[in-house]
Write an enzyme that holds these catalytic residues in place. Structure first.
Site, PDB file in Angstrom:
ATOM      1  N   TYR A 108     -21.963  23.626  34.191  1.00 26.74           N
ATOM      2  CA  TYR A 108     -22.065  25.062  33.915  1.00 26.74           C
ATOM      3  C   TYR A 108     -20.836  25.542  33.145  1.00 26.74           C
ATOM      4  O   TYR A 108     -20.945  26.240  32.136  1.00 26.74           O
ATOM      5  CB  TYR A 108     -22.202  25.808  35.241  1.00 26.74           C
ATOM      6  CG  TYR A 108     -22.436  27.283  35.123  1.00 26.74           C
ATOM      7  CD1 TYR A 108     -23.716  27.787  34.905  1.00 26.74           C
ATOM      8  CD2 TYR A 108     -21.389  28.190  35.238  1.00 26.74           C
ATOM      9  CE1 TYR A 108     -23.932  29.153  34.811  1.00 26.74           C
ATOM     10  CE2 TYR A 108     -21.599  29.553  35.143  1.00 26.74           C
ATOM     11  CZ  TYR A 108     -22.868  30.032  34.937  1.00 26.74           C
ATOM     12  OH  TYR A 108     -23.087  31.385  34.832  1.00 26.74           O
ATOM     13  N   LYS A 140     -20.720  27.050  29.412  1.00 30.13           N
ATOM     14  CA  LYS A 140     -20.362  28.455  29.206  1.00 30.13           C
ATOM     15  C   LYS A 140     -19.136  28.608  28.306  1.00 30.13           C
ATOM     16  O   LYS A 140     -19.030  29.584  27.566  1.00 30.13           O
ATOM     17  CB  LYS A 140     -20.125  29.132  30.553  1.00 30.13           C
ATOM     18  CG  LYS A 140     -21.410  29.439  31.322  1.00 30.13           C
ATOM     19  CD  LYS A 140     -22.388  30.249  30.488  1.00 30.13           C
ATOM     20  CE  LYS A 140     -23.434  30.965  31.326  1.00 30.13           C
ATOM     21  NZ  LYS A 140     -24.478  31.603  30.490  1.00 30.13           N
TER      22      LYS A 140
HETATM   23  P1  NAI Z   1     -31.193  34.572  37.002  1.00 32.61           P
HETATM   24  O1  NAI Z   1     -31.459  33.225  37.530  1.00 32.61           O
HETATM   25  O2  NAI Z   1     -31.606  35.738  37.807  1.00 32.61           O
HETATM   26  O3  NAI Z   1     -31.815  34.750  35.553  1.00 32.61           O
HETATM   27  C1  NAI Z   1     -31.810  33.756  34.583  1.00 32.61           C
HETATM   28  C2  NAI Z   1     -33.132  33.789  33.872  1.00 32.61           C
HETATM   29  O4  NAI Z   1     -33.116  32.819  32.813  1.00 32.61           O
HETATM   30  C3  NAI Z   1     -34.297  33.435  34.777  1.00 32.61           C
HETATM   31  O5  NAI Z   1     -35.295  34.425  34.720  1.00 32.61           O
HETATM   32  C4  NAI Z   1     -34.783  32.097  34.233  1.00 32.61           C
HETATM   33  O6  NAI Z   1     -36.168  31.877  34.379  1.00 32.61           O
HETATM   34  C5  NAI Z   1     -34.371  32.193  32.780  1.00 32.61           C
HETATM   35  N1  NAI Z   1     -34.292  30.875  32.158  1.00 32.61           N
HETATM   36  C6  NAI Z   1     -33.689  29.772  32.651  1.00 32.61           C
HETATM   37  N2  NAI Z   1     -33.827  28.741  31.808  1.00 32.61           N
HETATM   38  C7  NAI Z   1     -34.527  29.203  30.745  1.00 32.61           C
HETATM   39  C8  NAI Z   1     -34.946  28.600  29.536  1.00 32.61           C
HETATM   40  N3  NAI Z   1     -34.705  27.312  29.282  1.00 32.61           N
HETATM   41  N4  NAI Z   1     -35.608  29.364  28.646  1.00 32.61           N
HETATM   42  C9  NAI Z   1     -35.860  30.663  28.900  1.00 32.61           C
HETATM   43  N5  NAI Z   1     -35.505  31.281  30.050  1.00 32.61           N
HETATM   44  C10 NAI Z   1     -34.822  30.552  30.955  1.00 32.61           C
HETATM   45  O7  NAI Z   1     -29.601  34.636  36.755  1.00 32.61           O
HETATM   46  P2  NAI Z   1     -28.680  35.811  36.200  1.00 32.61           P
HETATM   47  O8  NAI Z   1     -27.556  35.979  37.130  1.00 32.61           O
HETATM   48  O9  NAI Z   1     -29.474  36.976  35.809  1.00 32.61           O
HETATM   49  O10 NAI Z   1     -28.062  35.103  34.894  1.00 32.61           O
HETATM   50  C11 NAI Z   1     -28.187  35.620  33.579  1.00 32.61           C
HETATM   51  C12 NAI Z   1     -27.113  34.988  32.733  1.00 32.61           C
HETATM   52  O11 NAI Z   1     -25.830  35.456  33.157  1.00 32.61           O
HETATM   53  C13 NAI Z   1     -27.055  33.468  32.818  1.00 32.61           C
HETATM   54  O12 NAI Z   1     -26.746  32.931  31.565  1.00 32.61           O
HETATM   55  C14 NAI Z   1     -25.920  33.228  33.786  1.00 32.61           C
HETATM   56  O13 NAI Z   1     -25.358  31.943  33.635  1.00 32.61           O
HETATM   57  C15 NAI Z   1     -24.983  34.340  33.380  1.00 32.61           C
HETATM   58  N6  NAI Z   1     -23.999  34.689  34.378  1.00 32.61           N
HETATM   59  C16 NAI Z   1     -24.360  35.353  35.509  1.00 32.61           C
HETATM   60  C17 NAI Z   1     -23.386  35.723  36.420  1.00 32.61           C
HETATM   61  C18 NAI Z   1     -23.696  36.545  37.604  1.00 32.61           C
HETATM   62  O14 NAI Z   1     -22.740  36.978  38.270  1.00 32.61           O
HETATM   63  N7  NAI Z   1     -24.970  36.778  37.925  1.00 32.61           N
HETATM   64  C19 NAI Z   1     -21.981  35.334  36.244  1.00 32.61           C
HETATM   65  C20 NAI Z   1     -21.692  34.695  34.989  1.00 32.61           C
HETATM   66  C21 NAI Z   1     -22.678  34.381  34.106  1.00 32.61           C
END
Ligand code: NAI
Length: 303
Positions: A167, A171
């Protein structure tokens, strides 16, 4: 005249918009008038599985609120998937103005439990996914001399967290990609900025205590994304830590450093002897390009 930031007539692609932050971004962009492609593969937090329901539900929510949106169910992690996501925007709305690279996965594994396949999978979604879609959309934006990219990195990459090897690497790579896109896009009004979010979603369910969940709502992330996606925003090549109501600019600072007077003097021992000077961040700079950093480091005058 209203001061509201609007995205009327703008076409936005939000990846991973079926849940968490992406859903929140897509809903806010649509509420401000953007036509939104809601992309989501609909898998689990670790990337396994797929379902159309995630994207469909968010499209239904947006339409129910009077907004415009279409679903896309492709993975960002292949060039074909990215092309298809772009095609959804072009077929439905004729162009693309905004790309929010948000799709992401997280594997809950210890450092040494990660396999090469895990590593590749993480890079595939976060880094390659952002690359495929951004470079697919870039020519459209370059042609119209307008565009906004938001890249989603993480403190897990920019600062690191023990065990988050795949990860974190992915990132941090996203920031490198965003830097290049920012410089390549600048002459054409195509701006790229990075967010480092902190929010409660299914991805952080295990990390965020119950009492902090409300405070870490996605509602404290999406307004920054809206701003960075807007015409009013003239920022480019910037990075922001964001969460819980705080937005903080983040830079990769370069200290003035220590410079040896001669090749003979440049030894491991003299580096140790000058450590205080090397580590001193007073009067740091924030070079914006590799050339600028080279100039500052190599071109520094000897005292
Ligand atoms: P989440 O798991 O709720 O949402 C991620 C979404 O991306 C999901 O709906 C999933 O189905 C979709 N996804 C995954 N692989 C995919 C692919 N190959 N093609 C299309 N869609 C795909 O997680 P969250 O927290 O909303 O994360 C959003 C972004 O923010 C991510 O990139 C995560 O790494 C980043 N992030 C989140 C943090 C947090 O505190 N929630 C902290 C730092 C980064």
């Amino acid at each position: 005249m209203s001061n509201e930031i609007r995205l009327d007539e703008r076409v936005a692609i939000v990846t991973g918009a079926g849940a968490g932050l992406g859903r929140s971004h897509a809903r806010l962009l649509a509420a401000r008038g953007a036509k939104v492609v809601v992309n989501d593969l609909g898998g689990q937090v670790d990337g396994r599985g797929a379902s159309r329901a995630a994207a469909d539900n968010v499209v239904a929510e947006i339409r129910a609120g009077g907004g415009e949106a279409v679903p896309n169910y492709d993975t960002v992690a292949t060039p074909e998937g990215a092309q298809s996501i772009l095609k959804t925007a072009l077929d439905a709305y004729g162009t693309v103005d905004i790309v929010v690279n948000n799709a992401g996965i997280l594997l809950f594994k210890r450092l040494m439990d990660h396999t090469p396949d895990d590593f590749a999978k993480n890079l595939g979604v976060h880094l390659s996914g952002s690359y495929y879609l951004s470079t697919a959309a870039f020519p459209v934006m370059k042609e119209k001399r307008y565009g906004r990219f938001v890249f989603t990195s993480s403190s897990g990459g920019m600062r690191g967290s023990a065990d988050g090897v795949a990860y974190g690497a992915a990132k941090a790579g996203v920031v490198g990609l965003a830097n290049v896109m920012a410089l390549a896009g600048a002459p054409y009004g195509v701006y790229s900025n990075v967010i480092l979010p902190n929010a409660y979603t299914r991805m952080t369910e295990q990390a965020v205590e119950e009492r902090n969940r409300e405070k870490l709502s996605a509602d404290f992330i999406s307004p920054l994304v809206l701003y960075l996606c807007s015409e009013r925003c003239r920022l480019n090549h910037e990075m922001f830590a964001v969460g819980g109501g705080t937005v903080s600019r983040t830079i990769l600072a370069l200290a003035p450093g220590w410079r040896a007077d001669s090749k003979e003097e440049f030894t491991a021992e003299s580096i140790h002897a000058h450590l205080e000077e090397i580590m001193d961040m007073t009067n740091y700079s924030n070079p914006q390009t590799t050339q600028e950093e080279t100039r500052l480091v190599v071109g520094r005058r000897r005292k």
